[in-house]
Write a protein that holds these residues in place. Structure first.
Motif, PDB file in Angstrom:
ATOM      1  N   VAL A 176       0.858  -1.185   0.000  1.00  0.00           N
ATOM      2  CA  VAL A 176       0.000   0.000   0.000  1.00  0.00           C
ATOM      3  C   VAL A 176       0.892   1.232   0.000  1.00  0.00           C
ATOM      4  CG1 VAL A 176      -1.750   1.304   1.260  1.00  0.00           C
ATOM      5  CG2 VAL A 176      -1.804  -1.190   1.293  1.00  0.00           C
ATOM      6  N   VAL A 177       0.619   2.144  -0.928  1.00  0.00           N
ATOM      7  CA  VAL A 177       1.309   3.435  -0.970  1.00  0.00           C
ATOM      8  C   VAL A 177       0.229   4.509  -0.887  1.00  0.00           C
ATOM      9  CG1 VAL A 177       2.768   4.997  -2.295  1.00  0.00           C
ATOM     10  CG2 VAL A 177       3.203   2.530  -2.380  1.00  0.00           C
ATOM     11  N   PRO A 178       0.131   5.198   0.251  1.00  0.00           N
ATOM     12  CA  PRO A 178      -0.871   6.265   0.371  1.00  0.00           C
ATOM     13  C   PRO A 178      -0.543   7.444  -0.548  1.00  0.00           C
ATOM     14  CG  PRO A 178      -0.035   5.586   2.524  1.00  0.00           C
ATOM     15  CD  PRO A 178       0.853   4.976   1.500  1.00  0.00           C
ATOM     16  N   LYS A 179      -1.586   8.122  -1.020  1.00  0.00           N
ATOM     17  CA  LYS A 179      -1.429   9.349  -1.805  1.00  0.00           C
ATOM     18  C   LYS A 179      -1.444  10.528  -0.847  1.00  0.00           C
ATOM     19  CE  LYS A 179      -3.916   7.562  -5.835  1.00  0.00           C
ATOM     20  NZ  LYS A 179      -5.131   7.694  -6.635  1.00  0.00           N
ATOM     21  N   PRO A 180      -0.738  11.560  -1.132  1.00  0.00           N
ATOM     22  CA  PRO A 180       0.205  11.720  -2.243  1.00  0.00           C
ATOM     23  C   PRO A 180       1.530  11.030  -1.917  1.00  0.00           C
ATOM     24  CG  PRO A 180       0.149  13.728  -0.942  1.00  0.00           C
ATOM     25  CD  PRO A 180      -0.867  12.783  -0.340  1.00  0.00           C
ATOM     26  N   ALA A 181       2.245  10.635  -2.947  1.00  0.00           N
ATOM     27  CA  ALA A 181       3.552  10.006  -2.785  1.00  0.00           C
ATOM     28  C   ALA A 181       4.455  10.465  -3.925  1.00  0.00           C
ATOM     29  CB  ALA A 181       3.426   8.492  -2.797  1.00  0.00           C
ATOM     30  N   ARG A 182       5.723  10.506  -3.655  1.00  0.00           N
ATOM     31  CA  ARG A 182       6.686  10.861  -4.710  1.00  0.00           C
ATOM     32  C   ARG A 182       6.632   9.814  -5.816  1.00  0.00           C
ATOM     33  NH1 ARG A 182      10.049  14.911  -3.665  1.00  0.00           N
ATOM     34  NH2 ARG A 182      10.390  15.548  -1.519  1.00  0.00           N
ATOM     35  N   ASN A 183       6.794  10.282  -7.034  1.00  0.00           N
ATOM     36  CA  ASN A 183       6.802   9.372  -8.176  1.00  0.00           C
ATOM     37  C   ASN A 183       7.855   8.283  -8.008  1.00  0.00           C
ATOM     38  OD1 ASN A 183       4.802  10.940  -9.303  1.00  0.00           O
ATOM     39  ND2 ASN A 183       6.168  12.026 -10.684  1.00  0.00           N
ATOM     40  N   GLU A 184       9.016   8.652  -7.480  1.00  0.00           N
ATOM     41  CA  GLU A 184      10.101   7.683  -7.300  1.00  0.00           C
ATOM     42  C   GLU A 184       9.680   6.559  -6.356  1.00  0.00           C
ATOM     43  OE1 GLU A 184      10.488  11.036  -6.694  1.00  0.00           O
ATOM     44  OE2 GLU A 184      11.502  11.542  -8.581  1.00  0.00           O
ATOM     45  N   LEU A 185       8.927   6.891  -5.338  1.00  0.00           N
ATOM     46  CA  LEU A 185       8.458   5.881  -4.392  1.00  0.00           C
ATOM     47  C   LEU A 185       7.492   4.914  -5.083  1.00  0.00           C
ATOM     48  CD1 LEU A 185       8.203   4.738  -1.513  1.00  0.00           C
ATOM     49  CD2 LEU A 185       6.344   6.370  -1.147  1.00  0.00           C
ATOM     50  N   VAL A 186       6.584   5.436  -5.866  1.00  0.00           N
ATOM     51  CA  VAL A 186       5.629   4.585  -6.590  1.00  0.00           C
ATOM     52  C   VAL A 186       6.380   3.682  -7.560  1.00  0.00           C
ATOM     53  CG1 VAL A 186       3.675   4.567  -8.195  1.00  0.00           C
ATOM     54  CG2 VAL A 186       3.746   6.239  -6.321  1.00  0.00           C
ATOM     55  N   LEU A 187       7.317   4.243  -8.316  1.00  0.00           N
ATOM     56  CA  LEU A 187       8.081   3.446  -9.278  1.00  0.00           C
ATOM     57  C   LEU A 187       8.939   2.389  -8.590  1.00  0.00           C
ATOM     58  CD1 LEU A 187       9.101   6.262 -11.773  1.00  0.00           C
ATOM     59  CD2 LEU A 187       7.505   4.366 -12.198  1.00  0.00           C
ATOM     60  N   ARG A 188       9.520   2.721  -7.460  1.00  0.00           N
ATOM     61  CA  ARG A 188      10.323   1.745  -6.715  1.00  0.00           C
ATOM     62  C   ARG A 188       9.454   0.574  -6.252  1.00  0.00           C
ATOM     63  NH1 ARG A 188      12.777   5.028  -3.199  1.00  0.00           N
ATOM     64  NH2 ARG A 188      11.212   4.765  -1.567  1.00  0.00           N
ATOM     65  N   GLU A 189       8.271   0.880  -5.761  1.00  0.00           N
ATOM     66  CA  GLU A 189       7.374  -0.166  -5.272  1.00  0.00           C
ATOM     67  C   GLU A 189       6.850  -1.023  -6.433  1.00  0.00           C
ATOM     68  OE1 GLU A 189       6.156  -2.192  -2.081  1.00  0.00           O
ATOM     69  OE2 GLU A 189       7.682  -0.650  -2.180  1.00  0.00           O
ATOM     70  N   VAL A 190       6.530  -0.408  -7.554  1.00  0.00           N
ATOM     71  CA  VAL A 190       6.097  -1.149  -8.742  1.00  0.00           C
ATOM     72  C   VAL A 190       7.212  -2.095  -9.183  1.00  0.00           C
ATOM     73  CG1 VAL A 190       5.593  -0.890 -11.220  1.00  0.00           C
ATOM     74  CG2 VAL A 190       4.351   0.481  -9.541  1.00  0.00           C
ATOM     75  N   GLY A 191       8.432  -1.602  -9.252  1.00  0.00           N
ATOM     76  CA  GLY A 191       9.570  -2.431  -9.643  1.00  0.00           C
ATOM     77  C   GLY A 191       9.780  -3.601  -8.691  1.00  0.00           C
ATOM     78  N   ARG A 192       9.674  -3.337  -7.408  1.00  0.00           N
ATOM     79  CA  ARG A 192       9.844  -4.395  -6.401  1.00  0.00           C
ATOM     80  C   ARG A 192       8.790  -5.489  -6.565  1.00  0.00           C
ATOM     81  NH1 ARG A 192       7.927  -6.194  -1.693  1.00  0.00           N
ATOM     82  NH2 ARG A 192       6.281  -4.639  -1.527  1.00  0.00           N
ATOM     83  N   LEU A 193       7.540  -5.085  -6.763  1.00  0.00           N
ATOM     84  CA  LEU A 193       6.465  -6.060  -6.915  1.00  0.00           C
ATOM     85  C   LEU A 193       6.593  -6.859  -8.213  1.00  0.00           C
ATOM     86  CD1 LEU A 193       3.471  -4.033  -5.485  1.00  0.00           C
ATOM     87  CD2 LEU A 193       4.675  -5.949  -4.409  1.00  0.00           C
ATOM     88  N   LEU A 194       6.982  -6.201  -9.296  1.00  0.00           N
ATOM     89  CA  LEU A 194       7.162  -6.929 -10.559  1.00  0.00           C
ATOM     90  C   LEU A 194       8.344  -7.894 -10.458  1.00  0.00           C
ATOM     91  CD1 LEU A 194       6.293  -4.168 -13.150  1.00  0.00           C
ATOM     92  CD2 LEU A 194       5.011  -6.263 -12.689  1.00  0.00           C
ATOM     93  N   ASP A 195       9.408  -7.490  -9.771  1.00  0.00           N
ATOM     94  CA  ASP A 195      10.542  -8.408  -9.550  1.00  0.00           C
ATOM     95  C   ASP A 195      10.091  -9.622  -8.757  1.00  0.00           C
ATOM     96  OD1 ASP A 195      12.289  -6.794 -10.941  1.00  0.00           O
ATOM     97  OD2 ASP A 195      13.210  -5.906  -9.138  1.00  0.00           O
ATOM     98  N   ALA A 196       9.282  -9.408  -7.729  1.00  0.00           N
ATOM     99  CA  ALA A 196       8.765 -10.511  -6.920  1.00  0.00           C
ATOM    100  C   ALA A 196       7.876 -11.438  -7.751  1.00  0.00           C
ATOM    101  CB  ALA A 196       7.989  -9.978  -5.713  1.00  0.00           C
ATOM    102  N   ALA A 197       7.137 -10.859  -8.687  1.00  0.00           N
ATOM    103  CA  ALA A 197       6.254 -11.662  -9.543  1.00  0.00           C
ATOM    104  C   ALA A 197       7.060 -12.566 -10.477  1.00  0.00           C
ATOM    105  CB  ALA A 197       5.340 -10.753 -10.363  1.00  0.00           C
ATOM    106  N   ARG A 198       8.231 -12.115 -10.884  1.00  0.00           N
ATOM    107  CA  ARG A 198       9.057 -12.910 -11.800  1.00  0.00           C
ATOM    108  C   ARG A 198       9.553 -14.199 -11.139  1.00  0.00           C
ATOM    109  NH1 ARG A 198      10.393  -7.941 -12.828  1.00  0.00           N
ATOM    110  NH2 ARG A 198      10.575  -7.023 -14.865  1.00  0.00           N
ATOM    111  N   VAL A 199       9.774 -14.156  -9.846  1.00  0.00           N
ATOM    112  CA  VAL A 199      10.320 -15.334  -9.155  1.00  0.00           C
ATOM    113  C   VAL A 199       9.234 -16.206  -8.537  1.00  0.00           C
ATOM    114  CG1 VAL A 199      12.531 -14.238  -8.710  1.00  0.00           C
ATOM    115  CG2 VAL A 199      10.725 -14.066  -7.000  1.00  0.00           C
ATOM    116  N   ALA A 200       7.984 -15.796  -8.678  1.00  0.00           N
ATOM    117  CA  ALA A 200       6.873 -16.576  -8.097  1.00  0.00           C
ATOM    118  C   ALA A 200       6.644 -17.861  -8.854  1.00  0.00           C
ATOM    119  CB  ALA A 200       5.603 -15.739  -8.082  1.00  0.00           C
TER     120      ALA A 200
END
Length: 162
Positions: A138-162
């Motif tokens: 969960v990322v509450p709004k408002p949030a820095r774009n970098e934070l959203v992109l970092r979290e998206v990247g982390r989740l997609l990386d986790a999805a690759r190894v699932a």
């Protein structure tokens, strides 16, 4: 909203930071294809919120589509190559649950699907409910774009190894 359940193992609540407004025109895809992978679906009933999130993700190099209606979201996720759903909280669907809860039921069939709740609902009970309902983070709004992109990247990386 329902009472806040305990946080599931592996789920994360991401602290927010001051906002950076997205700039530029968002990328909207007519359909999700393998060439567009990893596909990210933005779900928001607020057009301005959807546009800002799309612009952030497209600027980060992600293939992005958007939808505001819960039942359409479920159809897209269940029939396309969506790997990550970035959703506002409490988007209803006909299954009688919010999108997050309906997607949680799909995890056995779609083990690589990840859900990020990016929400204007910032009360702790709402954020904890999102995690208990099936969100991976969960990322509450408002949030820095970098934070959203970092979290998206982390989740997609986790999805690759699932």
């Amino acid at each position: 909203p329902p009472a806040a359940p305990e946080l599931p193992a592996g789920a994360a609540m991401v602290p927010t930071e001051p906002t950076d407004r997205a700039v530029g025109k968002p990328a909207v895809l007519g359909g999700l294809t393998a060439a567009a992978s990893p596909s990210v679906l933005v779900v928001d009933d607020d057009p301005a919120g959807a546009t800002a999130t799309q612009a952030t993700l497209a600027g980060g190099g992600y293939a992005v589509a958007a939808e505001a209606e819960g039942d359409a979201v479920l159809r897209l996720v269940r029939t396309s190559l969506v790997r990550l759903v970035v959703t506002e909280l409490y988007i209803p669907c006909a299954e009688g649950r919010c999108v997050e809860a309906a997607l949680k039921g799909d995890r056995m069939r779609l083990p690589r699907l990840r859900v990020l709740v990016h929400t204007r609902h910032t009360a702790r009970v709402d954020l904890e409910w999102a995690l208990g309902a099936g969100a991976d983070a969960v990322v509450p709004k408002p949030a820095r774009n970098e934070l959203v992109l970092r979290e998206v990247g982390r989740l997609l990386d986790a999805a690759r190894v699932a």
